[in-house]
Scaffold this active site. Structure first.
Site, PDB file in Angstrom:
ATOM      1  CG  HIS A   1       3.404   1.815   3.317  1.00 33.53           C
ATOM      2  ND1 HIS A   1       3.516   0.591   2.721  1.00 33.53           N
ATOM      3  CD2 HIS A   1       2.097   1.953   3.635  1.00 33.53           C
ATOM      4  CE1 HIS A   1       2.334   0.018   2.678  1.00 33.53           C
ATOM      5  NE2 HIS A   1       1.449   0.823   3.208  1.00 33.53           N
TER       6      HIS A   1
ATOM      7  NE  ARG B   1      -3.451   3.907  -1.069  1.00 30.77           N
ATOM      8  CZ  ARG B   1      -2.618   3.493  -2.008  1.00 30.77           C
ATOM      9  NH1 ARG B   1      -2.384   4.235  -3.083  1.00 30.77           N
ATOM     10  NH2 ARG B   1      -2.015   2.334  -1.906  1.00 30.77           N
TER      11      ARG B   1
ATOM     12  N   GLY C   1      -8.288  -2.072  11.909  1.00 29.12           N
ATOM     13  CA  GLY C   1      -8.287  -2.192  13.371  1.00 29.12           C
ATOM     14  C   GLY C   1      -9.008  -3.446  13.845  1.00 29.12           C
TER      15      GLY C   1
ATOM     16  CB  VAL D   1      -1.643   0.859  10.983  1.00 24.70           C
ATOM     17  CG1 VAL D   1      -2.062   0.140   9.698  1.00 24.70           C
ATOM     18  CG2 VAL D   1      -1.085  -0.146  11.985  1.00 24.70           C
TER      19      VAL D   1
ATOM     20  CG  ASP E   1     -13.826   4.123  15.483  1.00 23.48           C
ATOM     21  OD1 ASP E   1     -14.265   5.250  15.169  1.00 23.48           O
ATOM     22  OD2 ASP E   1     -13.248   3.376  14.680  1.00 23.48           O
TER      23      ASP E   1
ATOM     24  CB  ALA F   1     -13.316  -0.060  15.907  1.00 23.86           C
TER      25      ALA F   1
HETATM   26  N1  LIG Z   1       0.385   0.860   6.949  1.00 21.38           N
HETATM   27  C1  LIG Z   1      -0.263   0.002   6.203  1.00 21.38           C
HETATM   28  O1  LIG Z   1       0.306  -0.998   5.736  1.00 21.38           O
HETATM   29  C2  LIG Z   1      -1.730   0.209   5.918  1.00 21.38           C
HETATM   30  C3  LIG Z   1      -2.459  -0.767   5.249  1.00 21.38           C
HETATM   31  C4  LIG Z   1      -3.832  -0.569   5.064  1.00 21.38           C
HETATM   32  C5  LIG Z   1      -4.425   0.601   5.511  1.00 21.38           C
HETATM   33  N2  LIG Z   1      -3.655   1.542   6.112  1.00 21.38           N
HETATM   34  C6  LIG Z   1      -4.236   2.784   6.627  1.00 21.38           C
HETATM   35  O2  LIG Z   1      -4.865   2.501   7.868  1.00 21.38           O
HETATM   36  C7  LIG Z   1      -5.913   3.461   8.094  1.00 21.38           C
HETATM   37  C8  LIG Z   1      -7.211   2.738   8.444  1.00 21.38           C
HETATM   38  O3  LIG Z   1      -7.670   1.997   7.335  1.00 21.38           O
HETATM   39  P1  LIG Z   1      -9.062   1.225   7.427  1.00 21.38           P
HETATM   40  O4  LIG Z   1      -9.219   0.512   6.150  1.00 21.38           O
HETATM   41  O5  LIG Z   1      -9.163   0.498   8.705  1.00 21.38           O
HETATM   42  O6  LIG Z   1     -10.067   2.471   7.460  1.00 21.38           O
HETATM   43  P2  LIG Z   1     -11.542   2.487   8.093  1.00 21.38           P
HETATM   44  O7  LIG Z   1     -12.208   3.694   7.553  1.00 21.38           O
HETATM   45  O8  LIG Z   1     -12.194   1.167   7.911  1.00 21.38           O
HETATM   46  O9  LIG Z   1     -11.265   2.680   9.656  1.00 21.38           O
HETATM   47  C9  LIG Z   1     -10.715   3.841  10.180  1.00 21.38           C
HETATM   48  C10 LIG Z   1     -11.409   4.078  11.507  1.00 21.38           C
HETATM   49  O10 LIG Z   1     -10.775   5.187  12.156  1.00 21.38           O
HETATM   50  C11 LIG Z   1     -11.795   5.814  12.919  1.00 21.38           C
HETATM   51  N3  LIG Z   1     -11.413   7.144  13.351  1.00 21.38           N
HETATM   52  C12 LIG Z   1     -11.322   8.277  12.601  1.00 21.38           C
HETATM   53  N4  LIG Z   1     -10.987   9.313  13.386  1.00 21.38           N
HETATM   54  C13 LIG Z   1     -10.859   8.831  14.651  1.00 21.38           C
HETATM   55  C14 LIG Z   1     -10.551   9.416  15.886  1.00 21.38           C
HETATM   56  N5  LIG Z   1     -10.274  10.723  15.989  1.00 21.38           N
HETATM   57  N6  LIG Z   1     -10.527   8.642  16.983  1.00 21.38           N
HETATM   58  C15 LIG Z   1     -10.792   7.311  16.904  1.00 21.38           C
HETATM   59  N7  LIG Z   1     -11.109   6.696  15.750  1.00 21.38           N
HETATM   60  C16 LIG Z   1     -11.134   7.450  14.625  1.00 21.38           C
HETATM   61  C17 LIG Z   1     -12.984   5.819  11.973  1.00 21.38           C
HETATM   62  O11 LIG Z   1     -14.208   6.060  12.672  1.00 21.38           O
HETATM   63  C18 LIG Z   1     -12.898   4.431  11.377  1.00 21.38           C
HETATM   64  O12 LIG Z   1     -13.685   3.489  12.077  1.00 21.38           O
HETATM   65  C19 LIG Z   1      -5.991   4.287   6.813  1.00 21.38           C
HETATM   66  O13 LIG Z   1      -5.264   5.494   6.981  1.00 21.38           O
HETATM   67  C20 LIG Z   1      -5.314   3.396   5.780  1.00 21.38           C
HETATM   68  O14 LIG Z   1      -4.797   4.128   4.703  1.00 21.38           O
HETATM   69  C21 LIG Z   1      -2.336   1.369   6.329  1.00 21.38           C
END
Ligand SMILES: NC(=O)c1ccc[n+]([C@@H]2O[C@H](COP(=O)([O-])OP(=O)(O)OC[C@H]3O[C@@H](n4cnc5c(N)ncnc54)[C@H](O)[C@@H]3O)[C@@H](O)[C@H]2O)c1
Length: 334
Positions: free
Chosen positions: A189, A96, A17, A132, A36, A13
């Site tokens: 990616h 990242r 998310g 994602v 989450d 979340a």
């Molecule tokens: N594929 C794409 O195009 C793309 C684009 C942007 C970001 N991303 C990736 O998406 C991911 C999320 O990015 P974000 O900016 O939302 O990060 P974020 O830190 O804002 O959110 C990640 C969430 O995952 C939760 N989480 C961690 N471990 C967990 C678990 N075991 N169970 C449930 N929830 C858990 C965290 O508590 C956090 O709220 C990252 O890996 C980022 O690199 C991918």
């Protein structure tokens, strides 16, 4: 949250998310479960009344009277709440920080994605899973293994985002509406993703003709391609963490294609089985998305005449993804 609407569960979340949840809710065709961890263990005073996900869901529901959507969002840390989802989106994991590559997240995110995917599939075995979390291509392999689902139902979001970044840069350079730019960015990616110039059109006119007529210079187009490849890194440098608005809506576009069986052709990370000369590797290519997930794969190397540069780019990108996937294997995570 019983309703006749479809059900989308978003694991993680965080920034991406919550953006996915907001965008889907606004369309009104699905309820959303936002899952989450139970609480942020780093908080000095853990919340007494619920987790961060419950707070974000409450916030999103409170936006609905103004925006005007009836979809409901439920925040939870209990997988039972996401039972019988139509689509599951996996965004959990570390994003990242500036200077970090997506590959730097490999080990930590592999454990997170494996754990959440295994728990999700127990309660939602019929869903289509859209990954994602980064490094994206490798995380798709992890989710496939953890769920044991057919590969057509475990797909990744990367190309829709990379393509929208490319389209936006072109629209700004040429001064035309973003809707009139059609383009694919394919491959892994990572910084070796491949903008497919030979399929890029502006108002239906091939981009190369815009270059030949002087409306866009070769240097401008090359810079656009470079900026697209570096797109995530540029944003991470500016924001201090990964971007989320464009990633969130890119993911929501894929969710909608599956949920509404729209048969969209979108750049999708899927498991290749010989297409493009690549086997047993998740890679971004155009695929038909519908209720069954990735229903058809289009091998552009057979369907159209890609340039030698594009073909070489695809080959290089596949090699790079394979290195990352192999390092997952050597870490014992696949
Ligand atoms: N594929 C794409 O195009 C793309 C684009 C942007 C970001 N991303 C990736 O998406 C991911 C999320 O990015 P974000 O900016 O939302 O990060 P974020 O830190 O804002 O959110 C990640 C969430 O995952 C939760 N989480 C961690 N471990 C967990 C678990 N075991 N169970 C449930 N929830 C858990 C965290 O508590 C956090 O709220 C990252 O890996 C980022 O690199 C991918």
């Amino acid at each position: 949250m019983a309703s006749g609407r479809k059900k989308v569960s978003v694991i993680g979340a965080g920034n991406v998310g919550a953006t996915v949840a907001f965008h889907i809710a606004q369309q009104g065709y699905a309820d959303v479960v936002l899952l989450d961890l139970p609480d942020d263990l780093t908080l000095e005073k853990p919340r007494k009344t619920g987790s961060m996900a419950t707070g974000k869901a409450l916030d999103l529901n409170q936006a609905s009277p103004i925006v005007g959507y009836s979809s409901r969002i439920k925040g939870t840390s209990d997988y039972a709440d996401m039972a019988a989802s139509d689509v599951v989106v996996i965004t959990s994991g570390r994003p990242r920080s500036p200077g970090m590559s997506r590959e730097d997240l490999l080990a930590v995110n592999a454990d997170i994605v494996a754990s959440v995917a295994a728990q999700a599939v127990r309660v939602s075995p019929a869903a289509v899973y859209i990954v994602v979390s980064n490094p994206l291509d490798a995380m798709c392999h992890v989710a496939l293994k953890a769920t044991s689902l057919p590969a057509s139902r475990v797909i990744g979001q990367a190309g829709v985002l990379d393509s929208t970044r490319y389209r936006n840069y072109i629209a700004e350079a040429v001064g035309v509406a973003v809707e009139d730019i059609q383009a694919y960015v394919l491959g892994g990616h990572g910084d070796q993703m491949v903008p497919i110039r030979s399929l890029t059109t502006i108002g239906g006119i091939p981009v190369q003709q815009w270059v030949e007529s002087g409306k866009l210079t070769e240097e401008q187009l090359q810079k656009i391609e470079d900026d697209t490849r570096q797109g995530g890194g540029i944003l991470t440098g500016l924001i201090g963490t990964s971007a989320w608005y464009a990633p969130g809506v890119a993911t929501a576009e894929m969710v909608e294609a599956v949920l509404l069986d729209r048969k969209r052709i979108l750049a999708t990370t899927i498991l290749l089985t010989g297409e493009y000369g690549v086997s047993d590797l998740y890679f971004g290519v155009p695929a038909l998305l519908g209720a069954a997930g990735a229903e058809e794969v289009y091998d552009l190397s057979r369907l159209v005449r890609l340039t030698p540069t594009e073909l070489a780019g695809i080959e290089d990108s596949a090699k790079k993804v394979r290195v990352t996937v192999d390092s997952l294997r050597s870490l014992g995570k696949l």
